[in-house]
Design a protein around this motif. Structure first.
Motif, short mmCIF file in Angstrom:
data_model
loop_
_atom_site.label_atom_id
_atom_site.label_comp_id
_atom_site.label_asym_id
_atom_site.label_seq_id
_atom_site.Cartn_x
_atom_site.Cartn_y
_atom_site.Cartn_z
N LEU A 1 21.81 -5.33 -13.42
CA LEU A 1 22.45 -6.54 -12.92
C LEU A 1 23.82 -6.24 -12.32
O LEU A 1 24.23 -6.89 -11.34
CB LEU A 1 22.58 -7.57 -14.05
CG LEU A 1 21.28 -8.23 -14.50
CD1 LEU A 1 21.54 -9.14 -15.70
CD2 LEU A 1 20.66 -9.04 -13.37
N TYR A 2 24.50 -5.27 -12.88
CA TYR A 2 25.79 -4.87 -12.31
C TYR A 2 25.59 -4.35 -10.89
O TYR A 2 26.35 -4.69 -9.96
CB TYR A 2 26.45 -3.81 -13.19
CG TYR A 2 27.75 -3.27 -12.63
CD1 TYR A 2 28.91 -4.01 -12.71
CD2 TYR A 2 27.80 -2.02 -12.04
CE1 TYR A 2 30.12 -3.52 -12.19
CE2 TYR A 2 28.98 -1.52 -11.52
CZ TYR A 2 30.14 -2.27 -11.60
OH TYR A 2 31.31 -1.79 -11.08
N GLU A 3 24.56 -3.54 -10.71
CA GLU A 3 24.27 -3.05 -9.37
C GLU A 3 23.86 -4.19 -8.44
O GLU A 3 24.21 -4.22 -7.25
CB GLU A 3 23.15 -2.00 -9.42
CG GLU A 3 23.53 -0.72 -10.13
CD GLU A 3 24.70 -0.01 -9.46
OE1 GLU A 3 24.83 -0.11 -8.22
OE2 GLU A 3 25.47 0.64 -10.19
N LEU A 4 23.15 -5.18 -8.99
CA LEU A 4 22.74 -6.33 -8.19
C LEU A 4 23.96 -7.13 -7.73
O LEU A 4 24.03 -7.59 -6.58
CB LEU A 4 21.78 -7.21 -9.00
CG LEU A 4 21.00 -8.27 -8.23
CD1 LEU A 4 20.09 -7.63 -7.20
CD2 LEU A 4 20.18 -9.12 -9.21
N VAL A 5 24.93 -7.28 -8.62
CA VAL A 5 26.17 -7.99 -8.25
C VAL A 5 26.91 -7.23 -7.15
O VAL A 5 27.39 -7.83 -6.16
CB VAL A 5 27.06 -8.18 -9.49
CG1 VAL A 5 28.45 -8.67 -9.08
CG2 VAL A 5 26.42 -9.15 -10.46
N GLN A 6 27.00 -5.92 -7.29
CA GLN A 6 27.70 -5.14 -6.28
C GLN A 6 26.98 -5.22 -4.93
O GLN A 6 27.62 -5.26 -3.87
CB GLN A 6 27.81 -3.68 -6.73
CG GLN A 6 28.60 -3.46 -8.02
CD GLN A 6 30.09 -3.74 -7.85
OE1 GLN A 6 30.51 -4.63 -7.12
NE2 GLN A 6 30.91 -2.95 -8.53
N MET A 7 25.68 -5.26 -4.95
CA MET A 7 24.92 -5.39 -3.70
C MET A 7 25.21 -6.73 -3.02
O MET A 7 25.37 -6.79 -1.79
CB MET A 7 23.42 -5.26 -3.99
CG MET A 7 22.95 -3.86 -4.35
SD MET A 7 21.23 -3.85 -4.93
CE MET A 7 20.41 -4.65 -3.55
N THR A 8 25.27 -7.81 -3.82
CA THR A 8 25.53 -9.12 -3.21
C THR A 8 26.93 -9.18 -2.62
O THR A 8 27.15 -9.81 -1.58
CB THR A 8 25.37 -10.23 -4.26
OG1 THR A 8 26.28 -10.02 -5.35
CG2 THR A 8 23.94 -10.27 -4.79
N ARG A 9 27.89 -8.51 -3.23
CA ARG A 9 29.24 -8.49 -2.68
C ARG A 9 29.28 -7.64 -1.39
O ARG A 9 30.04 -7.93 -0.46
CB ARG A 9 30.23 -7.95 -3.71
CG ARG A 9 30.40 -8.87 -4.91
CD ARG A 9 31.47 -8.36 -5.87
NE ARG A 9 32.80 -8.36 -5.26
CZ ARG A 9 33.63 -9.40 -5.24
NH1 ARG A 9 33.23 -10.57 -5.78
NH2 ARG A 9 34.82 -9.32 -4.70
#
Length: 709
Positions: free
Chosen positions: A570-578
């Motif tokens: 999920l951390y990687e998913l957040v970074q992708m959305t940013r």
């Protein structure tokens, strides 16, 4: 004279008629009626009156709600049986007064000077003495002394075998008996005032003038005449809600089965509503600057209405009852919670509604948004102790959230009060008419753990408390960060890319076998968490998977591993959305960790949030409204008079002692120049003051010193 509890005894008529009149006019019957009224008043005070029937059904259940409704306990003071008891009490007490008043008036005029000498010797307070003067001279001298002391005196001469004797009869404190008339007349006046100012007149118009309650909706101007009461209605009490900058000339009278509209001879225009608050968030001042427009003359009269300071016009009192929203304008941005649908703008007015068309591609139905409220100031208790006891994973925060959010007058000791900004409420109603109510806060709130969250509340019915979903604010202080990751979680492509990035960073590129295993575990965890292909999502889905596939001894360890993997993906998913939004990556610090922790919990609970989108308030223009109570109460003066008489009557009966004094004077042993005096005192209550007064009269009138016992 003593007041009897018996009623009027007729000499003629049937036995049943004589018995009925005797009972109706008796004091015991009046006291019984008064007791019933007191019990009914207690019920009317404890049980909320004129509430919607659904509220009573939720509180007492269908059976008892129907029983209470048939007994008219939901509108006690306007119930037919309550008004009938009041009427009987008026008649009964009036007959009691009519029966006893002539006797009391006769007794007031009587000095009872015809009492016999032998009777005086049977009194409890009695004394005898010899006076060195003739009976007539002694009688006139003693009468003058008593008259100077405030007594009313009457002299009577009698011929006896010993010569001419004189009876001195005196009295004082006769107003004690007037207290009976005043107190009982007060009961009649208060009940008459209650009947005049109650629903009796309105019910009479409904019965004889074909007035019926209105049960529908729509504009007030469209309500037919049979639901309206005339301006000449002699008594009424209703409510008028007026928004700032508008005026109203129609009051609403709530009835158990609808409303009646009362036309006023004037219109109330609200210029400005003023409200001030204590530090606890409780209002300390309501005030309305109004202009009263006379319909007949067109005259405009400015006035100020405050709590306990009403305005008066043409015999109608205008009270400040409460305040409400007067139609504030709201601007929303609609945000999809789980899909990549484009945001949409919604404009609304508190009290109005708007239709949001569903997405035809996904089969979503149209929803009607009903804008129900705007509260600009919310002063709440945000103590660290209260926050620390809240389960951050819970969507249903009924118990814990009440320790932080709720009425300011229910706060605990050691409270930390802070205005957390505006809140707004709305309902989403589907095509079948089912509605859910939502209550959200416009600004993020720090509940004490260092992470600001947006509070999104919902409930299925008004009988429930709001349940709050806590959505973390991103680094920019908005909902955008959470919404981006929520939408990305629903996208299989984004999930797969997040897994790939996580696995490539967590495992050495030379260990393809481990990378494949980790990627498989991460894919499984993220798919379960997203609810793809299953009816359960979030942490509950992962828990169910572990219980079904992992031995009990290894579940704790497996759970820790899967949650750690999930957090990483999920951390990687957040970074992708940013990255897609062209924002800087989140730094690996404590603030990011708090954001991720709350995001995981909010994403886990999001499937339980029963709306496909969120209406985020972006701007508003507040419009206040005052709720006035208008009353024409002709019985008020009657009640005030009754209260004054009741006070005077009770004071007279309790604190005024009636005393009667007799002194019989006759020649002693046939000598006309010496008198034998026999004195007696009667009082309606035996007290120590009576004993002291008699001793004082003996010394003053007969020159007798108190004898030692």
């Amino acid at each position: 004279m003593t007041v009897s509890t018996q009623g009027i005894e007729l000499k003629a008529g049937s036995r049943a008629w004589r018995t009925s009149i005797e009972l109706l006019s008796s004091m015991r019957f009046a006291i019984s009626l008064l007791t019933v009224i007191c019990i009914a008043s207690v019920i009317g005070t404890v049980l909320k009156q004129h509430e919607p029937l659904g509220n009573y059904i939720n509180q007492f259940g269908p059976f008892w709600a129907e029983v209470f409704q048939r007994a008219s306990l939901f509108n006690v003071y306007s119930a037919w049986w309550f008004l009938l008891i009041l009427a009987f009490l008026v008649v009964s007490t009036s007959l009691c007064v009519a029966r006893n008043t002539p006797k009391i008036l006769v007794d007031l005029r009587s000095y009872k000077e015809n009492i016999r000498e032998q009777s005086l010797r049977a009194f409890g307070h009695k004394a005898q003495a010899e006076l060195a003067e003739s009976p007539e001279a002694a009688a006139r001298r003693l009468g003058g002394l008593l008259a100077g002391g405030g007594w009313k005196v009457k002299l009577q001469s009698r011929e006896t075998t010993r010569g001419t004797g004189w009876m001195l009869a005196a009295k004082t404190g006769a107003s004690n008996k007037l207290g009976y008339i005043a107190a009982h007349s007060a009961i009649v006046l208060v009940c008459l005032g209650g009947l005049l100012d109650g629903d009796l007149v309105v019910r009479a118009q409904m019965l004889f003038a074909d007035k019926t309650p209105f049960k529908g909706g729509g504009m007030i101007a469209d309500v037919p005449a049979q639901h309206r009461l005339s301006e000449r209605n002699p008594t009424f009490r209703g409510n008028v809600m007026v928004s700032e900058g508008t005026q109203s000339s129609t009051a609403i009278l709530n009835q158990s089965d609808g409303i009646l509209l009362q036309e006023l001879p004037f219109a109330i225009e609200l210029k400005k509503f003023i409200v001030e608050y204590y530090s606890t968030g409780m209002p300390k001042l309501f005030a309305s600057d109004i202009v009263i427009h006379d319909k007949a003359t067109g005259e405009q009269t400015p006035a100020r209405v405050e709590v306990n300071h009403p305005a008066s016009f043409k015999g109608i009192e205008i009270y400040q009852s409460s305040f409400d929203d007067g139609g504030s304008t709201l601007k929303f941005k609609g945000e999809a919670l789980r899909t990549a649908a484009k945001p949409f703008d919604v404009d609304g007015v508190v009290g109005g509604s708007s239709v949001i068309q569903g997405d035809s591609s996904s089969g979503a139905e149209a929803l009607t948004v009903e804008f129900t409220g705007l509260r600009v100031i919310n002063v709440e208790n945000l103590t660290a102790d209260a926050v620390g006891k809240t389960d951050v994973r819970g969507v249903d925060l009924r118990t814990s959230i009440n320790a932080q959010l709720g009425a300011a007058n229910k706060l605990k000791d050691g409270k930390t009060l802070r205005n957390i900004g505006p809140s707004y409420s709305y309902k989403l109603r589907d095509m079948a008419g089912q509605a859910r109510e939502f209550n959200n806060y416009m600004l993020p709130v720090d509940l004490g753990d260092g992470q600001s969250v947006f509070l999104l509340g919902m409930r299925e019915s008004p009988a429930e408390s709001f349940r709050y979903l806590r959505v973390p604010a991103d680094a920019e202080g908005s909902l955008d960060g959470f919404l981006r990751v929520s939408r990305a979680l629903a996208d299989p492509v984004m999930r797969q890319e997040a897994v790939r990035r996580y696995a490539s960073k967590a495992v050495d590129k030379q260990r393809d076998d481990l990378m494949g295993q980790l990627a498989g575990s991460a894919t499984r965890a993220l798919t379960l968490f997203a609810g793809a292909g299953g009816s359960v999502a979030g942490l509950q889905a992962i828990s169910d998977f572990i219980e079904s596939n992992v031995p009990e001894a290894e579940r704790n360890k497996a759970g820790e591993v899967l949650v750690r993997i999930l957090n990483g993906v999920l951390y990687e998913l957040v970074q992708m959305t940013r990255e897609v939004a062209k924002l800087k990556p989140l730094p690996a610090d404590a603030e990011t960790q708090q954001f991720m922790t709350q995001s995981v919990l909010a994403l886990s609970d999001l499937p339980l949030y029963p709306a496909p989108f969120l209406l985020n308030l972006t701007d508003f223009t507040q419009v206040q409204a005052s709720v006035f109570q208008v009353a024409r109460a002709p019985g008020k003066t009657v009640v005030y008079l009754g209260c004054a008489l009741l006070i005077l009557g009770i004071f007279a009966m309790l604190y005024v002692r009636e005393r009667r004094l007799w002194i019989w004077l006759e020649p002693l042993d046939g000598r006309p120049d010496i008198s034998a005096a026999t004195m007696a005192l009667s009082t309606n209550r035996k007290t120590m003051d009576g004993d002291k007064e008699f001793e004082h009269l003996k010394r003053r009138l007969l020159a007798l010193e108190e004898k030692e016992k």
